[in-house]
Scaffold this active site. Sequence first.
Site, PDB file in Angstrom:
ATOM      1  N   HIS A  88      37.221  44.999  38.560  1.00 58.37           N
ATOM      2  CA  HIS A  88      36.827  46.188  39.260  1.00 58.37           C
ATOM      3  C   HIS A  88      36.160  47.025  38.002  1.00 58.37           C
ATOM      4  O   HIS A  88      36.000  46.337  36.987  1.00 58.37           O
ATOM      5  CB  HIS A  88      38.134  47.001  39.519  1.00 58.37           C
ATOM      6  CG  HIS A  88      39.074  47.324  38.696  1.00 58.37           C
ATOM      7  ND1 HIS A  88      39.761  46.218  38.005  1.00 58.37           N
ATOM      8  CD2 HIS A  88      39.712  48.340  38.151  1.00 58.37           C
ATOM      9  CE1 HIS A  88      40.933  46.762  37.163  1.00 58.37           C
ATOM     10  NE2 HIS A  88      40.515  48.026  37.271  1.00 58.37           N
ATOM     11  N   HIS A 110      37.948  47.220  31.865  1.00 58.22           N
ATOM     12  CA  HIS A 110      37.534  46.382  32.581  1.00 58.22           C
ATOM     13  C   HIS A 110      36.224  45.851  32.533  1.00 58.22           C
ATOM     14  O   HIS A 110      35.772  44.714  32.529  1.00 58.22           O
ATOM     15  CB  HIS A 110      38.113  45.964  33.907  1.00 58.22           C
ATOM     16  CG  HIS A 110      39.546  46.397  34.265  1.00 58.22           C
ATOM     17  ND1 HIS A 110      40.666  45.141  34.332  1.00 58.22           N
ATOM     18  CD2 HIS A 110      40.493  47.358  33.827  1.00 58.22           C
ATOM     19  CE1 HIS A 110      41.821  45.704  34.296  1.00 58.22           C
ATOM     20  NE2 HIS A 110      41.822  46.859  34.035  1.00 58.22           N
ATOM     21  N   HIS A 144      47.493  43.777  32.249  1.00 53.59           N
ATOM     22  CA  HIS A 144      47.934  44.574  31.709  1.00 53.59           C
ATOM     23  C   HIS A 144      49.485  43.853  31.082  1.00 53.59           C
ATOM     24  O   HIS A 144      50.173  43.086  32.111  1.00 53.59           O
ATOM     25  CB  HIS A 144      48.148  45.923  32.118  1.00 53.59           C
ATOM     26  CG  HIS A 144      46.858  46.737  32.205  1.00 53.59           C
ATOM     27  ND1 HIS A 144      46.617  47.368  31.050  1.00 53.59           N
ATOM     28  CD2 HIS A 144      46.108  46.762  33.170  1.00 53.59           C
ATOM     29  CE1 HIS A 144      45.335  48.137  31.484  1.00 53.59           C
ATOM     30  NE2 HIS A 144      45.024  47.535  32.739  1.00 53.59           N
TER      31      HIS A 144
END
Length: 253
Positions: A55, A60, A170
Amino acid sequence: MLDIHKFPCLNDNYGYLVHEPVSGETAAVDTPDAKKYLAEAERMGWKITAIWNTHWHPDHAGGNLAIKEATGCEIIGPAGEAAKIPGLDRAVKEGDMVDLGQSRARVLDVPGHTIGHIAYVFDQEHAAFVGDSVFALGCGRVFEGTMEMMWQSLSKLKALDPRTRLFCAHEYTESNARFAVTIEPDNTALREYAAWVKQRRAEGQPTVPPVLERELATNPFLRADLPELQAAMGHPGDAVATFAEIRGRKDRF
Ligand code: ZN
Ligand code: FE
């Protein structure tokens, strides 16, 4: 077979380099930190040939251009947010396949956290790169999509082979565990998992990737279709409302 190299990035992200040894192809899954990715690739003796974005969030896709400039790699990312992916060469969506040498991943649309969020699933290797859709004992915040959309996305992930390792982006597991036990205080598997997580983190060890089978038994966000949990959340027979209730509580936790 794939070699998957995991390393911490930024505050609490994980970086992943996925290497297919026969072809030598190497994919950087998301790009929180270009310097770190290039250094880790060098240390492994691998050359990054592709970036696979899940995404558009900067933790990211923020390193896309620097890694592309350094390596000439191809950038593959979500069609649903193509305009927001720096340097995108190939937009993919559910139904598409992405090859890494002799290994093949299929793309799943898992919107909710962002509207075009995708996951890459290596079925044969039991490995899924899920970005910020699902975490160990948690799930991503629903920023751009609806609660119903996010529940549908999690339902797709629930249906994968239970042996699948979920390579999430994460290390949030310890705080997720503290929250999860408030939702299901009597879940013994969850209690055991939470104790393991606490010990791992105290030792400075990662808790990622979790295996789907364990998440199905413990992750409250994946369990919103269970009658007991629906009743406890005050929404009998309604998985979406139960998921929304749990997500809302976590947002305030
Ligand atoms: Zn994100
Ligand atoms: Fe993130």
